[in-house]
Design an enzyme around this catalytic site. Structure first.
Site, PDB file in Angstrom:
ATOM      1  N   TRP A   1       0.791  -1.228   0.000  1.00  0.00           N
ATOM      2  CA  TRP A   1       0.000   0.000   0.000  1.00  0.00           C
ATOM      3  C   TRP A   1       0.828   1.286   0.000  1.00  0.00           C
ATOM      4  O   TRP A   1       0.262   2.372  -0.094  1.00  0.00           O
ATOM      5  CB  TRP A   1      -0.939   0.028   1.211  1.00  0.00           C
ATOM      6  CG  TRP A   1      -0.320  -0.392   2.519  1.00  0.00           C
ATOM      7  CD1 TRP A   1      -0.430  -1.620   3.113  1.00  0.00           C
ATOM      8  CD2 TRP A   1       0.505   0.392   3.395  1.00  0.00           C
ATOM      9  NE1 TRP A   1       0.261  -1.649   4.304  1.00  0.00           N
ATOM     10  CE2 TRP A   1       0.848  -0.413   4.499  1.00  0.00           C
ATOM     11  CE3 TRP A   1       0.981   1.710   3.360  1.00  0.00           C
ATOM     12  CZ2 TRP A   1       1.645   0.031   5.548  1.00  0.00           C
ATOM     13  CZ3 TRP A   1       1.780   2.165   4.395  1.00  0.00           C
ATOM     14  CH2 TRP A   1       2.100   1.332   5.475  1.00  0.00           C
ATOM     15  N   ASN A   2       2.143   1.206   0.084  1.00  0.00           N
ATOM     16  CA  ASN A   2       2.909   2.454   0.208  1.00  0.00           C
ATOM     17  C   ASN A   2       3.137   3.158  -1.124  1.00  0.00           C
ATOM     18  O   ASN A   2       3.119   4.384  -1.210  1.00  0.00           O
ATOM     19  CB  ASN A   2       4.242   2.218   0.933  1.00  0.00           C
ATOM     20  CG  ASN A   2       5.120   1.197   0.252  1.00  0.00           C
ATOM     21  OD1 ASN A   2       4.647   0.267  -0.389  1.00  0.00           O
ATOM     22  ND2 ASN A   2       6.419   1.354   0.404  1.00  0.00           N
TER      23      ASN A   2
ATOM     24  N   LYS B   1      -2.555  -7.986  -8.000  1.00  0.00           N
ATOM     25  CA  LYS B   1      -3.384  -7.795  -6.811  1.00  0.00           C
ATOM     26  C   LYS B   1      -2.797  -6.669  -5.954  1.00  0.00           C
ATOM     27  O   LYS B   1      -1.728  -6.816  -5.374  1.00  0.00           O
ATOM     28  CB  LYS B   1      -3.453  -9.076  -5.976  1.00  0.00           C
ATOM     29  CG  LYS B   1      -4.300  -8.917  -4.715  1.00  0.00           C
ATOM     30  CD  LYS B   1      -4.131 -10.073  -3.765  1.00  0.00           C
ATOM     31  CE  LYS B   1      -4.821  -9.791  -2.432  1.00  0.00           C
ATOM     32  NZ  LYS B   1      -4.249  -8.608  -1.738  1.00  0.00           N
ATOM     33  N   PRO B   2      -3.512  -5.536  -5.826  1.00  0.00           N
ATOM     34  CA  PRO B   2      -3.079  -4.481  -4.909  1.00  0.00           C
ATOM     35  C   PRO B   2      -3.494  -4.792  -3.477  1.00  0.00           C
ATOM     36  O   PRO B   2      -4.298  -5.695  -3.215  1.00  0.00           O
ATOM     37  CB  PRO B   2      -3.810  -3.243  -5.438  1.00  0.00           C
ATOM     38  CG  PRO B   2      -5.067  -3.793  -6.034  1.00  0.00           C
ATOM     39  CD  PRO B   2      -4.702  -5.148  -6.601  1.00  0.00           C
TER      40      PRO B   2
ATOM     41  N   GLY C   1       6.560  -6.697   0.188  1.00  0.00           N
ATOM     42  CA  GLY C   1       5.859  -6.620   1.466  1.00  0.00           C
ATOM     43  C   GLY C   1       6.729  -7.085   2.603  1.00  0.00           C
ATOM     44  O   GLY C   1       7.959  -6.998   2.551  1.00  0.00           O
ATOM     45  N   SER C   2       6.092  -7.595   3.640  1.00  0.00           N
ATOM     46  CA  SER C   2       6.803  -7.955   4.863  1.00  0.00           C
ATOM     47  C   SER C   2       7.540  -9.278   4.716  1.00  0.00           C
ATOM     48  O   SER C   2       7.216 -10.108   3.853  1.00  0.00           O
ATOM     49  CB  SER C   2       5.817  -8.053   6.026  1.00  0.00           C
ATOM     50  OG  SER C   2       4.992  -9.198   5.881  1.00  0.00           O
TER      51      SER C   2
ATOM     52  N   GLU D   1      10.690  -8.667  -2.666  1.00  0.00           N
ATOM     53  CA  GLU D   1      11.306  -7.467  -2.079  1.00  0.00           C
ATOM     54  C   GLU D   1      10.649  -7.294  -0.727  1.00  0.00           C
ATOM     55  O   GLU D   1       9.477  -6.935  -0.632  1.00  0.00           O
ATOM     56  CB  GLU D   1      11.099  -6.259  -2.985  1.00  0.00           C
ATOM     57  CG  GLU D   1      11.972  -5.072  -2.612  1.00  0.00           C
ATOM     58  CD  GLU D   1      11.279  -4.162  -1.609  1.00  0.00           C
ATOM     59  OE1 GLU D   1      11.578  -4.306  -0.391  1.00  0.00           O
ATOM     60  OE2 GLU D   1      10.467  -3.339  -2.020  1.00  0.00           O
ATOM     61  N   LEU D   2      11.421  -7.528   0.342  1.00  0.00           N
ATOM     62  CA  LEU D   2      10.823  -7.717   1.660  1.00  0.00           C
ATOM     63  C   LEU D   2      11.164  -6.612   2.646  1.00  0.00           C
ATOM     64  O   LEU D   2      11.200  -6.817   3.851  1.00  0.00           O
ATOM     65  CB  LEU D   2      11.250  -9.082   2.218  1.00  0.00           C
ATOM     66  CG  LEU D   2      10.908 -10.261   1.308  1.00  0.00           C
ATOM     67  CD1 LEU D   2      11.351 -11.573   1.944  1.00  0.00           C
ATOM     68  CD2 LEU D   2       9.430 -10.298   0.976  1.00  0.00           C
TER      69      LEU D   2
ATOM     70  N   CYS E   1      10.270   1.432   1.734  1.00  0.00           N
ATOM     71  CA  CYS E   1      11.084   0.271   2.122  1.00  0.00           C
ATOM     72  C   CYS E   1      12.550   0.646   2.256  1.00  0.00           C
ATOM     73  O   CYS E   1      13.255   0.135   3.136  1.00  0.00           O
ATOM     74  CB  CYS E   1      10.911  -0.858   1.109  1.00  0.00           C
ATOM     75  SG  CYS E   1      11.382  -0.440  -0.579  1.00  0.00           S
TER      76      CYS E   1
END
Length: 461
Positions: free
Chosen positions: A135-136, A159-160, A210-211, A232-233, A266
């Protein structure tokens, strides 16, 4: 380009600046993915067959994004919270990625090993790709995934995040006029939709931002069908200031490297290491900026920092800050939620922070920056490398050669000298350790969506 309309179920999206509902998106059931991915497969055969048509379509897509820039930017600010100027920049970056990858093409390579055989390495698309976007930076990160995938000849299901589906759905509608149907499909929904998408046997490559915990789950799901993954975490980027740094000269750049998009980046600076004798000066310079910066609704042209995007992330930022303060840290600026509606947290500079505090060792992903003193460069480098993350880092000083020598010791994918979090479309972007798997950006991003195909032919035939 298709956007899934759903069957009457909805996700209500909150404007983080007001706390009010600003729109609704369909909540797709996981079992509805089969039909979507089936159509994506059927579209792939024609899309991959004509590179020239792909180039024309992607260039047309870039033009369409720019033409819809006002609507996209305003909707992005309403659902994400960032200042409108940053939303316009995100839209521009989305169009730029489409143009960049439209002009890239894989190169056939001839191999020779002395035998009378002509060997060529050619490149083929991997097949339907799944992209799961946070979401960023909903539009920019979506384009970072779909532009190289489509340019390589793949199709995609995108998918957002449920927190920011609206601008992505609008982007899908904008691109519908220039991309063939089912080449790029936007689906929206709550979990377990993402888990089903990542593990679907019809998907050949999963790209996720994401995380770390979710990234591990995505990799486990993709492993079931041996799909390729690019993850990409996130990061916990350190900025190391050397003893020759011009504090006032770098303070603005350092502040915005940490607080752009309300710290929800990030590769933002998330901790600063400063020589002990300069610590108080750096804290004061950053605190002055934190206290004076305009915080508010991103649609207000005077706003420089907007809200935290969602209630869960706001709670995490508050919890990490509160724990640090309880453990002896001091807020030189901020340290608390702001009164009124919306998800606002005061821009915060923390000093006297215990080095093992979670606000230092974990990714806070919000408008909070701990500043820690060090006694030697070796100590600073050890501290910078002392977390499980390794996305980016930076070194600041007046001697760029000395700074680069220190940066070369950082365990990360990208190191900057006297700036931070600036990327070229042509460069690779990747992390080490828990910060990711695979490479995005530049030609590396294109080849990550291709597989080699080798043809052997006897010479003279």
């Amino acid at each position: 380009m298709r956007t899934f309309e759903g069957a009457g179920r909805g996700i209500f999206v909150t404007d983080p600046a007001t706390g009010e509902t600003c729109g609704e998106a369909p909540d797709m059931r996981p079992d509805e993915l089969d039909a979507v991915i089936g159509r994506t497969h059927r579209a792939w055969s024609e899309w991959r067959a004509d590179p020239a048509a792909r180039t024309r379509a992607l260039l047309g897509a870039a033009d369409a994004v720019e033409a819809a820039g006002d609507d996209l930017a305003r909707l992005l600010t309403r659902e994400q919270g960032k200042p409108l100027a940053e939303s316009y920049a995100e839209v521009a970056r989305t169009a730029a990625r489409l143009r960049y990858f439209a002009d890239l093409a894989p190169r056939t390579r001839r191999l020779s090993d002395g035998r009378p055989v002509r060997s060529e390495v050619r490149w083929r698309p991997v097949g339907p790709v799944a992209a799961i976007v946070p979401w960023n930076f909903p539009l920019q990160l979506a384009a970072a995934k779909f532009a190289p995938a489509l340019a390589a000849g793949n199709t995609m299901v995108l998918k957002p995040s449920p927190y920011t589906p609206l601008a992505t759905r609008l982007l899908g509608s904008v691109l519908a006029a220039v991309l063939p149907e089912d080449v790029l499909t936007v689906v929206t929904g709550r979990e377990p939709l993402g888990a089903r998408l990542a593990s679907h046997p019809g998907i050949r490559h999963v790209t996720f931002t994401g995380s770390v915990p979710t990234g591990r789950a995505v990799a486990e799901g993709a492993a079931a069908s041996l799909a390729r993954v690019t993850l990409e975490l996130g990061g916990n980027d350190a900025a190391v200031l050397l003893d020759d740094v011009d504090v006032e000269g770098v303070a603005d750049r350092l502040f915005w490297a940490a607080f752009r998009n309300c710290g929800q980046v990030c590769m933002a600076v998330k901790r600063v290491y400063v020589p002990a004798r300069l610590h108080a000066e750096v804290v004061e310079a950053l605190a002055q900026r934190a206290k004076s910066v305009a915080v508010g609704n991103g649609l207000d042209p005077d706003t420089r920092i907007g809200p935290v995007n969602n209630a869960a992330q706001l709670a995490r930022v508050a919890e990490l800050t509160g724990r640090a303060l309880a453990d002896g840290a001091r807020a030189a600026a901020g340290g608390h939620r702001l009164d009124g509606p919306g998800h606002f947290f005061a821009p915060t500079i923390l000093t006297d922070v215990p080095p093992d505090s979670a606000v230092v060792t974990e990714e806070q992903f919000g408008p909070v920056l701990p500043v820690l003193p060090y006694r030697s460069v070796d100590e600073a480098v050890d501290a910078a490398n002392g977390t499980g993350f390794g996305l980016g880092g930076s070194v600041w000083g007046t001697d760029p050669d000395r700074a680069e020598a220190v940066a070369d010791r950082l365990e990360c994918g990208t190191a900057w000298i006297n700036h931070h979090a600036e990327l070229s479309l042509a460069q690779p972007f990747a992390g080490v350790k828990d910060s990711g798997v695979g490479v995005a950006g530049g030609p590396w991003g294109l080849y990550g969506n291709l597989r080699p195909f080798v043809v052997h032919r006897p010479e003279g035939t």
